[in-house]
Design a protein around this motif. Sequence first.
Motif, PDB file in Angstrom:
ATOM      1  N   ARG A  84       0.824  -1.201   0.000  1.00 34.63           N
ATOM      2  CA  ARG A  84       0.000   0.000   0.000  1.00 34.63           C
ATOM      3  C   ARG A  84       0.855   1.247   0.000  1.00 34.63           C
ATOM      4  N   GLY A  85       0.263   2.362  -0.332  1.00 31.14           N
ATOM      5  CA  GLY A  85       0.936   3.642  -0.241  1.00 31.14           C
ATOM      6  C   GLY A  85       1.028   4.100   1.202  1.00 31.14           C
ATOM      7  N   THR A  86       1.664   5.230   1.406  1.00 24.78           N
ATOM      8  CA  THR A  86       1.794   5.795   2.744  1.00 24.78           C
ATOM      9  C   THR A  86       0.572   6.651   3.066  1.00 24.78           C
ATOM     10  N   ARG A  87       0.564   7.200   4.264  1.00 28.94           N
ATOM     11  CA  ARG A  87      -0.549   8.069   4.650  1.00 28.94           C
ATOM     12  C   ARG A  87      -0.584   9.340   3.810  1.00 28.94           C
ATOM     13  N   ASP A  88       0.580   9.751   3.297  1.00 30.07           N
ATOM     14  CA  ASP A  88       0.669  11.007   2.544  1.00 30.07           C
ATOM     15  C   ASP A  88       0.689  10.824   1.030  1.00 30.07           C
ATOM     16  N   THR A  89       0.979   9.607   0.573  1.00 24.17           N
ATOM     17  CA  THR A  89       1.132   9.358  -0.858  1.00 24.17           C
ATOM     18  C   THR A  89       0.268   8.191  -1.290  1.00 24.17           C
ATOM     19  N   HIS A 115       6.072  -2.564  11.037  1.00 22.61           N
ATOM     20  CA  HIS A 115       6.352  -1.388  11.859  1.00 22.61           C
ATOM     21  C   HIS A 115       7.706  -1.583  12.537  1.00 22.61           C
ATOM     22  N   SER A 116       8.409  -0.511  12.818  1.00 23.75           N
ATOM     23  CA  SER A 116       9.625  -0.624  13.624  1.00 23.75           C
ATOM     24  C   SER A 116       9.812   0.648  14.449  1.00 23.75           C
ATOM     25  N   HIS A 117      10.697   0.552  15.437  1.00 27.25           N
ATOM     26  CA  HIS A 117      10.918   1.626  16.408  1.00 27.25           C
ATOM     27  C   HIS A 117      12.161   1.259  17.215  1.00 27.25           C
ATOM     28  N   TYR A 118      12.524   2.063  18.190  1.00 28.02           N
ATOM     29  CA  TYR A 118      13.790   1.864  18.891  1.00 28.02           C
ATOM     30  C   TYR A 118      13.704   0.916  20.094  1.00 28.02           C
ATOM     31  N   PHE A 119      12.704   0.087  20.177  1.00 33.91           N
ATOM     32  CA  PHE A 119      12.699  -0.990  21.164  1.00 33.91           C
ATOM     33  C   PHE A 119      13.684  -2.073  20.718  1.00 33.91           C
ATOM     34  N   ALA A 120      14.259  -2.804  21.678  1.00 36.99           N
ATOM     35  CA  ALA A 120      15.161  -3.903  21.358  1.00 36.99           C
ATOM     36  C   ALA A 120      14.352  -5.164  21.047  1.00 36.99           C
ATOM     37  N   SER A 121      14.792  -5.904  20.027  1.00 37.15           N
ATOM     38  CA  SER A 121      14.122  -7.172  19.701  1.00 37.15           C
ATOM     39  C   SER A 121      14.426  -8.199  20.791  1.00 37.15           C
ATOM     40  N   PRO A 122      13.521  -9.165  21.013  1.00 36.38           N
ATOM     41  CA  PRO A 122      13.626 -10.030  22.196  1.00 36.38           C
ATOM     42  C   PRO A 122      14.792 -11.013  22.201  1.00 36.38           C
ATOM     43  N   LEU A 123      15.266 -11.461  21.041  1.00 31.95           N
ATOM     44  CA  LEU A 123      16.310 -12.488  21.018  1.00 31.95           C
ATOM     45  C   LEU A 123      17.694 -11.932  20.735  1.00 31.95           C
ATOM     46  N   SER A 124      17.811 -11.075  19.740  1.00 29.89           N
ATOM     47  CA  SER A 124      19.124 -10.581  19.318  1.00 29.89           C
ATOM     48  C   SER A 124      19.447  -9.189  19.840  1.00 29.89           C
ATOM     49  N   SER A 125      18.453  -8.492  20.390  1.00 31.66           N
ATOM     50  CA  SER A 125      18.590  -7.101  20.850  1.00 31.66           C
ATOM     51  C   SER A 125      18.897  -6.135  19.722  1.00 31.66           C
ATOM     52  N   ASN A 126      18.561  -6.520  18.487  1.00 35.43           N
ATOM     53  CA  ASN A 126      18.556  -5.564  17.385  1.00 35.43           C
ATOM     54  C   ASN A 126      17.289  -4.718  17.479  1.00 35.43           C
ATOM     55  N   GLN A 127      16.979  -3.935  16.472  1.00 34.18           N
ATOM     56  CA  GLN A 127      15.789  -3.077  16.510  1.00 34.18           C
ATOM     57  C   GLN A 127      14.533  -3.912  16.261  1.00 34.18           C
ATOM     58  N   GLU A 128      13.575  -3.785  17.157  1.00 37.02           N
ATOM     59  CA  GLU A 128      12.349  -4.589  17.070  1.00 37.02           C
ATOM     60  C   GLU A 128      11.534  -4.239  15.819  1.00 37.02           C
ATOM     61  N   VAL A 129      10.974  -5.264  15.198  1.00 39.50           N
ATOM     62  CA  VAL A 129       9.993  -5.111  14.122  1.00 39.50           C
ATOM     63  C   VAL A 129       8.695  -5.737  14.603  1.00 39.50           C
ATOM     64  N   SER A 130       7.603  -5.027  14.444  1.00 39.81           N
ATOM     65  CA  SER A 130       6.309  -5.492  14.939  1.00 39.81           C
ATOM     66  C   SER A 130       5.248  -5.251  13.874  1.00 39.81           C
ATOM     67  N   ALA A 131       4.014  -5.604  14.194  1.00 42.26           N
ATOM     68  CA  ALA A 131       2.859  -5.245  13.370  1.00 42.26           C
ATOM     69  C   ALA A 131       1.979  -4.338  14.223  1.00 42.26           C
ATOM     70  N   PHE A 132       1.575  -3.210  13.643  1.00 42.44           N
ATOM     71  CA  PHE A 132       0.950  -2.151  14.431  1.00 42.44           C
ATOM     72  C   PHE A 132      -0.197  -1.520  13.644  1.00 42.44           C
ATOM     73  N   GLY A 133      -1.176  -1.011  14.395  1.00 48.01           N
ATOM     74  CA  GLY A 133      -2.283  -0.280  13.779  1.00 48.01           C
ATOM     75  C   GLY A 133      -3.585  -1.034  13.871  1.00 48.01           C
ATOM     76  N   ASP A 134      -4.584  -0.494  13.198  1.00 47.54           N
ATOM     77  CA  ASP A 134      -5.919  -1.086  13.218  1.00 47.54           C
ATOM     78  C   ASP A 134      -6.540  -0.905  11.844  1.00 47.54           C
ATOM     79  N   GLU A 135      -6.916  -2.009  11.219  1.00 49.95           N
ATOM     80  CA  GLU A 135      -7.532  -1.984   9.886  1.00 49.95           C
ATOM     81  C   GLU A 135      -6.678  -1.199   8.887  1.00 49.95           C
ATOM     82  N   GLY A 136      -5.362  -1.414   8.949  1.00 47.11           N
ATOM     83  CA  GLY A 136      -4.455  -0.811   7.985  1.00 47.11           C
ATOM     84  C   GLY A 136      -3.994   0.590   8.298  1.00 47.11           C
ATOM     85  N   GLU A 137      -4.448   1.167   9.403  1.00 46.65           N
ATOM     86  CA  GLU A 137      -4.057   2.537   9.741  1.00 46.65           C
ATOM     87  C   GLU A 137      -3.239   2.536  11.031  1.00 46.65           C
ATOM     88  N   GLY A 138      -1.984   3.008  10.918  1.00 44.61           N
ATOM     89  CA  GLY A 138      -1.106   3.097  12.075  1.00 44.61           C
ATOM     90  C   GLY A 138      -0.520   4.485  12.194  1.00 44.61           C
TER      91      GLY A 138
END
Length: 226
Positions: A84-89, A115-138
């Motif tokens: 999908r496109g971004t919120r602005d494009t 989704h990603s942000h500056y939380f540490a990932s649980p196993l490797s302590s790299n940058q966490e990647v998650s799934a975020f939002g509701d019905e496609g809007e985050g």
Amino acid sequence: MGHFNCAVLTCSLSTLILLFSWIFGLSLGSELSFVTCGSVIKLLNIKHNVRLHSHDVRYGSGSGQQSVTGVTAVEDSNSYWSIRGTRDTWCHRGTPIQCGQAIRLTHVNTGRNLHSHYFASPLSSNQEVSAFGDEGEGDHLDEWMVQCGGSVWKREEAVRFRHKATDALLSVTGEQYGRPIHGQREVHAMASPSQHSLWKAMEGIFMKPSESPVGSRDYAHLHTEF
């Protein structure tokens, strides 16, 4: 990890594929050589041979958001993502994805965005990647830049996904989870490019460019991106 709570699907994925194929004129075969907006695909991490995956299982640490993993299974419907496109494009259905373009990848079965942000990932302590939002809007942290070698994202080429806000690359380095998702690989983001951050489009429903839907009705304003 958090409480496991899978949603029960009321119809098979194959039925949905046939339905969308009939209505919107999708490409299920290999005639398209590039990846397009509105397509629903699986993404393979080439180094570790796992597909990008999510499910209604939350991290037990870090953000506590819906977890994103890599799985070896080929036929798991929880590995489908909508481009999908971004919120602005706006990303017009069937338009080839340009190299350097910002996109969102929405998990089809849960409606949450990669989704990603500056939380540490649980196993490797790299940058966490998650799934975020509701019905496609985050939010703006759902946006990823497609890095490829030419002008458009070609289906046969390996590409990278750079997180727009943090400049980190979607990666897998092989760490495996225990229960309740035993054997699934950690997906995280890393600052430097490597073989661990190469991905390829695999199975999916590829929207054809400039194709009018079946019938004469104007679908120009329909939201068809899940």
